[in-house]
Design a protein around this motif. Structure first.
Motif, PDB file in Angstrom:
ATOM      1  N   ILE A 208       0.864  -1.193   0.000  1.00 57.56           N
ATOM      2  CA  ILE A 208       0.000   0.000   0.000  1.00 57.56           C
ATOM      3  C   ILE A 208       0.897   1.239   0.000  1.00 57.56           C
ATOM      4  O   ILE A 208       1.768   1.395   0.850  1.00 57.56           O
ATOM      5  N   VAL A 209       0.690   2.071  -0.994  1.00 59.26           N
ATOM      6  CA  VAL A 209       1.506   3.281  -1.153  1.00 59.26           C
ATOM      7  C   VAL A 209       0.588   4.481  -0.960  1.00 59.26           C
ATOM      8  O   VAL A 209      -0.492   4.526  -1.554  1.00 59.26           O
ATOM      9  N   GLU A 210       1.000   5.428  -0.122  1.00 56.48           N
ATOM     10  CA  GLU A 210       0.113   6.588   0.041  1.00 56.48           C
ATOM     11  C   GLU A 210       0.818   7.916  -0.179  1.00 56.48           C
ATOM     12  O   GLU A 210       1.990   8.065   0.146  1.00 56.48           O
ATOM     13  N   PHE A 211       0.055   8.829  -0.753  1.00 57.71           N
ATOM     14  CA  PHE A 211       0.521  10.190  -0.983  1.00 57.71           C
ATOM     15  C   PHE A 211      -0.558  11.152  -0.494  1.00 57.71           C
ATOM     16  O   PHE A 211      -1.673  10.732  -0.193  1.00 57.71           O
ATOM     17  N   LYS A 212      -0.196  12.429  -0.460  1.00 59.39           N
ATOM     18  CA  LYS A 212      -1.176  13.431  -0.033  1.00 59.39           C
ATOM     19  C   LYS A 212      -2.311  13.559  -1.041  1.00 59.39           C
ATOM     20  O   LYS A 212      -3.452  13.787  -0.697  1.00 59.39           O
ATOM     21  N   THR A 213      -1.963  13.422  -2.337  1.00 55.69           N
ATOM     22  CA  THR A 213      -2.952  13.656  -3.390  1.00 55.69           C
ATOM     23  C   THR A 213      -3.007  12.463  -4.351  1.00 55.69           C
ATOM     24  O   THR A 213      -2.044  11.699  -4.472  1.00 55.69           O
ATOM     25  N   TYR A 214      -4.129  12.381  -5.071  1.00 62.41           N
ATOM     26  CA  TYR A 214      -4.263  11.313  -6.071  1.00 62.41           C
ATOM     27  C   TYR A 214      -3.403  11.585  -7.300  1.00 62.41           C
ATOM     28  O   TYR A 214      -2.973  10.647  -7.959  1.00 62.41           O
ATOM     29  N   SER A 215      -3.155  12.857  -7.598  1.00 60.73           N
ATOM     30  CA  SER A 215      -2.339  13.131  -8.794  1.00 60.73           C
ATOM     31  C   SER A 215      -0.923  12.589  -8.615  1.00 60.73           C
ATOM     32  O   SER A 215      -0.295  12.151  -9.577  1.00 60.73           O
ATOM     33  N   GLU A 216      -0.427  12.578  -7.368  1.00 59.66           N
ATOM     34  CA  GLU A 216       0.900  11.973  -7.138  1.00 59.66           C
ATOM     35  C   GLU A 216       0.843  10.472  -7.408  1.00 59.66           C
ATOM     36  O   GLU A 216       1.771   9.898  -7.973  1.00 59.66           O
ATOM     37  N   CYS A 217      -0.260   9.848  -7.017  1.00 61.06           N
ATOM     38  CA  CYS A 217      -0.433   8.412  -7.294  1.00 61.06           C
ATOM     39  C   CYS A 217      -0.471   8.149  -8.802  1.00 61.06           C
ATOM     40  O   CYS A 217       0.095   7.160  -9.282  1.00 61.06           O
ATOM     41  N   VAL A 218      -1.142   9.037  -9.537  1.00 63.64           N
ATOM     42  CA  VAL A 218      -1.252   8.850 -10.987  1.00 63.64           C
ATOM     43  C   VAL A 218       0.134   8.922 -11.630  1.00 63.64           C
ATOM     44  O   VAL A 218       0.462   8.119 -12.519  1.00 63.64           O
ATOM     45  N   SER A 219       0.981   9.841 -11.171  1.00 56.07           N
ATOM     46  CA  SER A 219       2.357   9.915 -11.705  1.00 56.07           C
ATOM     47  C   SER A 219       3.100   8.612 -11.447  1.00 56.07           C
ATOM     48  O   SER A 219       3.833   8.120 -12.305  1.00 56.07           O
ATOM     49  N   GLN A 220       2.897   8.059 -10.261  1.00 53.79           N
ATOM     50  CA  GLN A 220       3.535   6.784  -9.909  1.00 53.79           C
ATOM     51  C   GLN A 220       3.047   5.651 -10.817  1.00 53.79           C
ATOM     52  O   GLN A 220       3.810   4.782 -11.200  1.00 53.79           O
ATOM     53  N   LEU A 221       1.774   5.703 -11.152  1.00 55.07           N
ATOM     54  CA  LEU A 221       1.201   4.671 -12.023  1.00 55.07           C
ATOM     55  C   LEU A 221       1.794   4.785 -13.424  1.00 55.07           C
ATOM     56  O   LEU A 221       2.186   3.772 -14.025  1.00 55.07           O
ATOM     57  N   LEU A 222       1.890   5.999 -13.913  1.00 55.78           N
ATOM     58  CA  LEU A 222       2.466   6.213 -15.255  1.00 55.78           C
ATOM     59  C   LEU A 222       3.931   5.810 -15.275  1.00 55.78           C
ATOM     60  O   LEU A 222       4.439   5.303 -16.280  1.00 55.78           O
ATOM     61  N   ASP A 223       4.627   6.013 -14.141  1.00 55.72           N
ATOM     62  CA  ASP A 223       6.050   5.641 -14.040  1.00 55.72           C
ATOM     63  C   ASP A 223       6.264   4.163 -13.697  1.00 55.72           C
ATOM     64  O   ASP A 223       7.390   3.742 -13.398  1.00 55.72           O
ATOM     65  N   LYS A 224       5.173   3.417 -13.616  1.00 51.27           N
ATOM     66  CA  LYS A 224       5.212   1.975 -13.298  1.00 51.27           C
ATOM     67  C   LYS A 224       5.784   1.694 -11.911  1.00 51.27           C
ATOM     68  O   LYS A 224       6.352   0.617 -11.665  1.00 51.27           O
ATOM     69  N   LYS A 225       5.645   2.638 -11.018  1.00 51.95           N
ATOM     70  CA  LYS A 225       6.100   2.397  -9.638  1.00 51.95           C
ATOM     71  C   LYS A 225       4.983   1.790  -8.794  1.00 51.95           C
ATOM     72  O   LYS A 225       5.232   1.226  -7.735  1.00 51.95           O
ATOM     73  N   VAL A 226       3.747   1.976  -9.221  1.00 51.49           N
ATOM     74  CA  VAL A 226       2.616   1.279  -8.601  1.00 51.49           C
ATOM     75  C   VAL A 226       1.784   0.657  -9.730  1.00 51.49           C
ATOM     76  O   VAL A 226       1.948   1.013 -10.900  1.00 51.49           O
ATOM     77  N   ASP A 227       0.882  -0.284  -9.321  1.00 55.37           N
ATOM     78  CA  ASP A 227       0.085  -0.982 -10.344  1.00 55.37           C
ATOM     79  C   ASP A 227      -1.340  -0.452 -10.465  1.00 55.37           C
ATOM     80  O   ASP A 227      -2.001  -0.687 -11.478  1.00 55.37           O
ATOM     81  N   ALA A 228      -1.811   0.197  -9.415  1.00 54.69           N
ATOM     82  CA  ALA A 228      -3.189   0.710  -9.456  1.00 54.69           C
ATOM     83  C   ALA A 228      -3.315   1.930  -8.556  1.00 54.69           C
ATOM     84  O   ALA A 228      -2.596   2.052  -7.562  1.00 54.69           O
ATOM     85  N   VAL A 229      -4.218   2.808  -8.932  1.00 60.53           N
ATOM     86  CA  VAL A 229      -4.603   3.919  -8.061  1.00 60.53           C
ATOM     87  C   VAL A 229      -6.046   3.649  -7.686  1.00 60.53           C
ATOM     88  O   VAL A 229      -6.862   3.319  -8.553  1.00 60.53           O
ATOM     89  N   THR A 230      -6.352   3.766  -6.396  1.00 59.65           N
ATOM     90  CA  THR A 230      -7.749   3.561  -6.035  1.00 59.65           C
ATOM     91  C   THR A 230      -8.324   4.782  -5.324  1.00 59.65           C
ATOM     92  O   THR A 230      -7.710   5.357  -4.442  1.00 59.65           O
ATOM     93  N   THR A 231      -9.481   5.176  -5.799  1.00 56.54           N
ATOM     94  CA  THR A 231     -10.323   6.184  -5.156  1.00 56.54           C
ATOM     95  C   THR A 231     -11.666   6.173  -5.879  1.00 56.54           C
ATOM     96  O   THR A 231     -11.979   5.209  -6.606  1.00 56.54           O
ATOM     97  N   ASP A 232     -12.435   7.244  -5.726  1.00 59.57           N
ATOM     98  CA  ASP A 232     -13.770   7.278  -6.327  1.00 59.57           C
ATOM     99  C   ASP A 232     -13.704   7.280  -7.860  1.00 59.57           C
ATOM    100  O   ASP A 232     -12.852   7.950  -8.449  1.00 59.57           O
ATOM    101  N   ASP A 233     -14.656   6.576  -8.459  1.00 60.38           N
ATOM    102  CA  ASP A 233     -14.693   6.516  -9.932  1.00 60.38           C
ATOM    103  C   ASP A 233     -14.779   7.904 -10.569  1.00 60.38           C
ATOM    104  O   ASP A 233     -14.170   8.170 -11.607  1.00 60.38           O
ATOM    105  N   ALA A 234     -15.510   8.813  -9.917  1.00 54.64           N
ATOM    106  CA  ALA A 234     -15.664  10.168 -10.481  1.00 54.64           C
ATOM    107  C   ALA A 234     -14.298  10.845 -10.638  1.00 54.64           C
ATOM    108  O   ALA A 234     -14.057  11.568 -11.607  1.00 54.64           O
ATOM    109  N   ILE A 235     -13.412  10.599  -9.692  1.00 54.94           N
ATOM    110  CA  ILE A 235     -12.065  11.196  -9.737  1.00 54.94           C
ATOM    111  C   ILE A 235     -11.218  10.477 -10.784  1.00 54.94           C
ATOM    112  O   ILE A 235     -10.547  11.107 -11.611  1.00 54.94           O
TER     113      ILE A 235
END
Ligand code: GLU
Length: 310
Positions: A208-235
């Motif tokens: 489980i990887v956590e950041f302050k914001t979801y956009s940081e998670c998205v960068s990690q996903l694009l960089d292949k450092k994580v496999d999924a970002v989870t939060t609300d579908d609307a986001i």
């Protein structure tokens, strides 16, 4: 220089529009009038709804309303990096469904859009910001939960989302919440989605990887450092739309996230008033216009949810 000039011209054009709209309603604004009101406004309204401040408003017994009235402005907590919900556009203006709902509520409290001060507050800091009086209210994908109700109160819900997963487009191994074991899953600190990943043991604690914001998670996903970002579908739909060639939403929501306007806990008068205003927006089509002109642009239609008056 050139860029600045172009931006300034665009801003003048939108100001002319908002000034014209205010003028049409004929609502006097304190100090400065319509023109200067528009000049300071730092929000966009892609829905086209005009948030004309109500005159002669009183929310009897509401300390927050008294505070807003004597300050002559309202301070609203928002997100700044969630496309279609709460974000900044190329001109630095704040836009999105939550921002427009925030403006609508401000208008019902008699506040001119130019007298709104936005504060960017991350998921983990919302209760503290409301409790400490740093903001008057919060509008930003804020799920109504019993735990949070110990610290704050909520009006609404004004929208219902569901927890989902954002993955790389070429990943067919993640098909829903039960395929996350052994995968690195990223979410925001203090959010309901990260709590659910922990509570339901959806992946191992060290994945489980956590950041302050979801956009940081998205960068990690694009960089292949994580496999999924989870939060609300609307986001997540907003992030997928920004990178349609690289990202996709799995589309198997596994929770119910009822979005509320976060308010100071003991201000029952304000909560009742805001609930009435949300209900009015549901009934007179304002909510639908705001939704269709913001979040609805991501392709999912919606109608107002059931107001529950917490
Ligand atoms: N709605 C969820 C929550 O309130 C996730 C989105 C967010 O973090 O703002 O925790």
């Amino acid at each position: 220089m050139r860029y600045k000039r172009v931006a300034a011209v665009a801003m003048m054009a939108s100001l002319a529009l908002s000034a014209a709209a205010c003028g049409k309603e004929g609502n006097p604004t304190p100090s400065g009038g319509n023109a200067s009101g528009g000049a300071q406004s730092d929000q966009c309204t892609t829905s086209g709804v005009t948030f004309t401040p109500k005159t002669d408003v009183n929310v009897a017994g509401s300390p927050t309303f008294q505070k807003i009235k004597s300050a002559g402005k309202v301070t609203i907590g928002v997100k700044f990096d969630q496309p279609n919900l709460g974000y900044k556009d190329a001109q630095g203006k704040r836009c999105g469904f939550d921002v427009e709902m925030a403006q609508y509520i401000a208008g019902t409290l008699g506040v001119d859009p130019a007298k709104i001060e936005y504060k960017e507050i991350a998921s983990a800091n919302r209760e503290t910001a409301i409790k400490g009086g740093e903001i008057d209210y919060y509008v930003g994908t804020y799920s109504i939960t019993d735990k949070r109700k110990n610290d704050v109160s909520f009006a609404g819900p004004y929208f219902v989302a569901g927890q989902d997963l954002l993955v790389r487009k070429d990943d067919s191994s993640i098909t829903g919440k039960d395929s996350l074991k052994g995968k690195k899953v990223c979410s925001a600190t203090g959010s309901t989605p990260i709590q659910r990943v922990r509570d339901e043991n959806l992946t191992e604690p060290n994945n489980i990887v956590e950041f302050k914001t979801y956009s940081e998670c998205v960068s990690q996903l694009l960089d292949k450092k994580v496999d999924a970002v989870t939060t609300d579908d609307a986001i997540l739909k907003g992030y997928a739309a920004q990178n349609p060639d690289e990202l996709k939403v799995v589309g198997q929501p596994f929770s119910t996230e009822k979005y509320g306007i976060g308010l100071p806990k003991d201000d029952k008068a304000l909560r009742d008033y805001v609930n009435d205003q949300i209900e009015a927006a549901f009934k007179d089509g304002t909510w639908q216009k705001i939704y269709d002109g913001t979040l609805g642009k991501s392709g999912s239609s919606a109608t107002p949810p059931q107001l529950e008056r917490y």
